[in-house]
Motif scaffolding. Structure first.
Motif, PDB file in Angstrom:
ATOM      1  N   PRO A   9     -70.724 -27.795  39.532  1.00 27.06           N
ATOM      2  CA  PRO A   9     -69.799 -28.933  39.565  1.00 27.06           C
ATOM      3  C   PRO A   9     -68.389 -28.462  39.877  1.00 27.06           C
ATOM      4  O   PRO A   9     -68.073 -27.269  39.756  1.00 27.06           O
ATOM      5  N   THR A  10     -67.544 -29.366  40.270  1.00 27.50           N
ATOM      6  CA  THR A  10     -66.152 -29.010  40.541  1.00 27.50           C
ATOM      7  C   THR A  10     -65.265 -29.212  39.324  1.00 27.50           C
ATOM      8  O   THR A  10     -64.163 -28.655  39.260  1.00 27.50           O
ATOM      9  N   GLN A  11     -65.745 -30.001  38.340  1.00 27.29           N
ATOM     10  CA  GLN A  11     -64.959 -30.248  37.135  1.00 27.29           C
ATOM     11  C   GLN A  11     -65.765 -29.910  35.885  1.00 27.29           C
ATOM     12  O   GLN A  11     -67.001 -29.833  35.916  1.00 27.29           O
ATOM     13  N   MET A  12     -65.042 -29.722  34.793  1.00 31.53           N
ATOM     14  CA  MET A  12     -65.664 -29.413  33.510  1.00 31.53           C
ATOM     15  C   MET A  12     -64.834 -30.040  32.401  1.00 31.53           C
ATOM     16  O   MET A  12     -63.681 -30.432  32.596  1.00 31.53           O
ATOM     17  N   LYS A  13     -65.424 -30.089  31.213  1.00 32.37           N
ATOM     18  CA  LYS A  13     -64.691 -30.530  30.029  1.00 32.37           C
ATOM     19  C   LYS A  13     -64.151 -29.319  29.280  1.00 32.37           C
ATOM     20  O   LYS A  13     -64.808 -28.282  29.204  1.00 32.37           O
ATOM     21  N   ALA A  14     -62.961 -29.458  28.720  1.00 26.48           N
ATOM     22  CA  ALA A  14     -62.344 -28.385  27.943  1.00 26.48           C
ATOM     23  C   ALA A  14     -61.501 -29.000  26.835  1.00 26.48           C
ATOM     24  O   ALA A  14     -60.970 -30.104  26.977  1.00 26.48           O
ATOM     25  N   GLN A  15     -61.398 -28.263  25.731  1.00 26.97           N
ATOM     26  CA  GLN A  15     -60.554 -28.673  24.608  1.00 26.97           C
ATOM     27  C   GLN A  15     -59.230 -27.921  24.688  1.00 26.97           C
ATOM     28  O   GLN A  15     -59.204 -26.689  24.702  1.00 26.97           O
ATOM     29  N   PHE A  16     -58.137 -28.660  24.715  1.00 28.22           N
ATOM     30  CA  PHE A  16     -56.818 -28.058  24.902  1.00 28.22           C
ATOM     31  C   PHE A  16     -55.943 -28.216  23.657  1.00 28.22           C
ATOM     32  O   PHE A  16     -55.921 -29.274  23.027  1.00 28.22           O
ATOM     33  N   LEU A  17     -55.182 -27.167  23.348  1.00 26.81           N
ATOM     34  CA  LEU A  17     -54.042 -27.276  22.450  1.00 26.81           C
ATOM     35  C   LEU A  17     -52.817 -27.517  23.320  1.00 26.81           C
ATOM     36  O   LEU A  17     -52.552 -26.750  24.251  1.00 26.81           O
ATOM     37  N   ASP A  18     -52.082 -28.576  23.033  1.00 26.09           N
ATOM     38  CA  ASP A  18     -50.879 -28.880  23.808  1.00 26.09           C
ATOM     39  C   ASP A  18     -49.604 -28.494  23.072  1.00 26.09           C
ATOM     40  O   ASP A  18     -48.515 -28.521  23.665  1.00 26.09           O
ATOM     41  N   ALA A  19     -49.739 -28.137  21.798  1.00 30.28           N
ATOM     42  CA  ALA A  19     -48.599 -27.699  21.001  1.00 30.28           C
ATOM     43  C   ALA A  19     -49.143 -27.111  19.707  1.00 30.28           C
ATOM     44  O   ALA A  19     -50.306 -27.319  19.348  1.00 30.28           O
ATOM     45  N   PHE A  20     -48.322 -26.358  19.002  1.00 32.98           N
ATOM     46  CA  PHE A  20     -48.734 -25.816  17.711  1.00 32.98           C
ATOM     47  C   PHE A  20     -48.884 -26.948  16.687  1.00 32.98           C
ATOM     48  O   PHE A  20     -48.216 -27.980  16.772  1.00 32.98           O
ATOM     49  N   ASN A  21     -49.774 -26.732  15.740  1.00 32.91           N
ATOM     50  CA  ASN A  21     -49.987 -27.665  14.633  1.00 32.91           C
ATOM     51  C   ASN A  21     -50.357 -29.070  15.101  1.00 32.91           C
ATOM     52  O   ASN A  21     -49.905 -30.074  14.531  1.00 32.91           O
ATOM     53  N   THR A  22     -51.161 -29.135  16.148  1.00 29.71           N
ATOM     54  CA  THR A  22     -51.674 -30.403  16.635  1.00 29.71           C
ATOM     55  C   THR A  22     -53.183 -30.304  16.790  1.00 29.71           C
ATOM     56  O   THR A  22     -53.764 -29.217  16.733  1.00 29.71           O
ATOM     57  N   SER A  23     -53.828 -31.437  16.989  1.00 30.15           N
ATOM     58  CA  SER A  23     -55.268 -31.459  17.218  1.00 30.15           C
ATOM     59  C   SER A  23     -55.574 -31.037  18.658  1.00 30.15           C
ATOM     60  O   SER A  23     -54.706 -31.053  19.536  1.00 30.15           O
ATOM     61  N   TYR A  24     -56.814 -30.661  18.884  1.00 26.70           N
ATOM     62  CA  TYR A  24     -57.272 -30.365  20.242  1.00 26.70           C
ATOM     63  C   TYR A  24     -57.461 -31.672  21.012  1.00 26.70           C
ATOM     64  O   TYR A  24     -57.807 -32.708  20.435  1.00 26.70           O
ATOM     65  N   ALA A  25     -57.258 -31.610  22.329  1.00 22.07           N
ATOM     66  CA  ALA A  25     -57.437 -32.775  23.198  1.00 22.07           C
ATOM     67  C   ALA A  25     -58.496 -32.447  24.243  1.00 22.07           C
ATOM     68  O   ALA A  25     -58.365 -31.470  24.987  1.00 22.07           O
ATOM     69  N   LEU A  26     -59.537 -33.266  24.290  1.00 24.35           N
ATOM     70  CA  LEU A  26     -60.637 -33.055  25.228  1.00 24.35           C
ATOM     71  C   LEU A  26     -60.341 -33.785  26.536  1.00 24.35           C
ATOM     72  O   LEU A  26     -60.065 -34.986  26.545  1.00 24.35           O
ATOM     73  N   ARG A  27     -60.386 -33.036  27.635  1.00 22.69           N
ATOM     74  CA  ARG A  27     -60.196 -33.671  28.938  1.00 22.69           C
ATOM     75  C   ARG A  27     -60.903 -32.867  30.033  1.00 22.69           C
ATOM     76  O   ARG A  27     -61.316 -31.722  29.803  1.00 22.69           O
ATOM     77  N   SER A  28     -61.024 -33.509  31.180  1.00 22.80           N
ATOM     78  CA  SER A  28     -61.708 -32.890  32.315  1.00 22.80           C
ATOM     79  C   SER A  28     -60.696 -32.178  33.211  1.00 22.80           C
ATOM     80  O   SER A  28     -59.598 -32.694  33.466  1.00 22.80           O
ATOM     81  N   VAL A  29     -61.086 -30.984  33.685  1.00 26.55           N
ATOM     82  CA  VAL A  29     -60.242 -30.197  34.584  1.00 26.55           C
ATOM     83  C   VAL A  29     -61.134 -29.521  35.612  1.00 26.55           C
ATOM     84  O   VAL A  29     -62.362 -29.499  35.477  1.00 26.55           O
ATOM     85  N   LEU A  30     -60.529 -28.931  36.612  1.00 23.66           N
ATOM     86  CA  LEU A  30     -61.277 -28.181  37.607  1.00 23.66           C
ATOM     87  C   LEU A  30     -61.841 -26.902  37.004  1.00 23.66           C
ATOM     88  O   LEU A  30     -61.253 -26.330  36.083  1.00 23.66           O
ATOM     89  N   LEU A  31     -62.964 -26.442  37.525  1.00 19.80           N
ATOM     90  CA  LEU A  31     -63.513 -25.170  37.091  1.00 19.80           C
ATOM     91  C   LEU A  31     -62.535 -24.051  37.437  1.00 19.80           C
ATOM     92  O   LEU A  31     -61.839 -24.110  38.465  1.00 19.80           O
ATOM     93  N   PRO A  32     -62.459 -23.014  36.613  1.00 20.17           N
ATOM     94  CA  PRO A  32     -61.592 -21.876  36.944  1.00 20.17           C
ATOM     95  C   PRO A  32     -62.171 -21.092  38.120  1.00 20.17           C
ATOM     96  O   PRO A  32     -63.368 -21.162  38.395  1.00 20.17           O
TER      97      PRO A  32
END
Length: 380
Positions: A9-32
């Motif tokens: 696939p060209t995209q995947m799901k990943a869990q991101f930290l966008d800042a310290f002391n925050t929850s993870y955010a799940l979103r779709s991005v391109l494969l590395p």
């Protein structure tokens, strides 16, 4: 250089930290994409949550914080799905191989002192070092395993032994190799005594199993009901001590009497490994040691530990730090774990439930928490 076969696939799901002391955010991005002849692309099958993930998420990871957005996890496992077409060496991986991935070291420089002058019997050959100060570390200084696909350095990974699952492998990629290397650093021979402070935690309950299988007399120490229960369930002949009920001096005298020792300075353990971050755990561990004993420190509390000069000078206690292990040690650890059936107690959740997993982690009930990519998102 080709970066991925067209079947991926060209995209995947990943869990991101966008800042310290925050929850993870799940979103779709391109494969590395692959950028080096040493790179391989894997489909992540399991990703384990480590104490360091919590430290990093709180903004307390030395020496440099990650850049955001950031994908955590430095202990994971997966299946090779793509390799550079010009990648060839005696240790080449092929598509379909299952590999375990530690955090260190992604793209080491190959020329610094650490890379060119490896030290010790467990060091890797010149040209690669997990201690390279110029390398990146998956899940810490570069993106890690909380995603469906990841690019890893083929020199840092280890083949998964037949019969070992991805979930079982993932937890060994940091917790397993770290405690295994710390046990080796103790410099003990079978029959000698070792203590594990925090024996019911992720590293601790693995350490109890490794130490017993190495032939050591093992004393595990913890101070909470759930971790103590876990430690006793994997004790395999180890002595598990509740620090709330027994003082270190009492335990030292007890084992000394079992060994037929008469002098107080000769009573106690030959080595102890410090896993918790509390000063009380450190003091308790040092109190377990006989004179000339060795204290191996794995944890790194923000305020450090206070050392008693009396212990260092009058009792000749030595203190040494231990951080993960070489790729050679990683592979050795996996084979040892397979041979002696060393397994972590794990609880699994799907990638979409990573924030729930973090909540479970902070309950401090011991064992390891793992993202299992095979679990459907609706499972909790």
């Amino acid at each position: 250089m080709a970066t991925r076969p067209p079947s991926l696939p060209t995209q995947m799901k990943a869990q991101f930290l966008d800042a310290f002391n925050t929850s993870y955010a799940l979103r779709s991005v391109l494969l590395p994409t692959l950028t080096s002849a040493h790179d391989i692309l894997i489909k992540v099958d399991a990703a384990s949550y480590c104490h360091t993930d919590a430290v990093l998420g709180a903004g307390k990871m030395p020496p440099n914080p990650p850049s955001f957005p950031h994908v955590g996890c430095h202990e994971f496992a997966g299946t090779v799905v793509s390799i550079p077409p010009n990648f060839s060496s005696p240790s080449s991986f092929k598509v379909g191989d299952r590999v375990g991935v530690p955090g260190r070291a992604f793209h080491p420089c190959g020329a610094c002192f650490e890379c060119s002058s490896p030290e010790g019997p467990d060091a890797d050959p010149p040209g690669y070092s997990v201690y390279c100060p110029h390398s990146k570390n998956n899940g810490i200084s570069t993106d890690g395993g909380f995603r469906e696909y990841a690019v890893v350095d083929s020199r840092q990974v280890a083949p998964i032994p037949e019969g070992m699952s991805a979930v079982d492998t993932a937890v060994l990629m940091c917790a397993g190799v770290t405690i295994y290397a710390a046990l080796k650093r103790c410099g003990l021979i079978p029959g000698q005594r070792v203590g594990i402070m925090g024996c019911g935690g992720g590293l601790g309950h693995l350490g109890v199993q490794f130490a017993v299988a190495m032939g050591f007399k093992v004393t595990g120490v913890d101070n909470a009901d759930a971790p103590l229960k876990l430690a006793r369930s994997v004790a395999r002949g180890a002595t598990i001590v509740d620090a709330r009920e027994q003082e270190a001096s009492e335990v030292a005298v007890q084992v000394g009497q079992e060994d037929g020792k008469k002098d107080r300075g000769d009573m106690g353990l030959d080595a102890v490994i410090i896993l918790p971050e509390s000063q009380r755990a450190f003091d308790y561990g040092v109190g377990l040691l006989r004179n000339h004993g060795k204290c191996i420190v794995v944890s790194f509390p923000e305020q450090g530990f206070h050392l008693s000069s009396r212990d260092l000078v009058f009792r000749d206690i030595s203190v040494m730090g231990s951080l993960v292990g070489s790729n050679k040690t990683l592979r050795e650890m996996l084979e040892f774990a397979t041979k002696h059936n060393v397994r972590a107690s794990v609880r699994t959740l799907p990638l979409s439930k990573l924030n729930e997993l973090v909540v479970e982690y902070h309950k401090g009930e011991g064992g390891k928490l793992v993202i299992d990519m095979a679990l459907p998102d609706e499972q909790s």
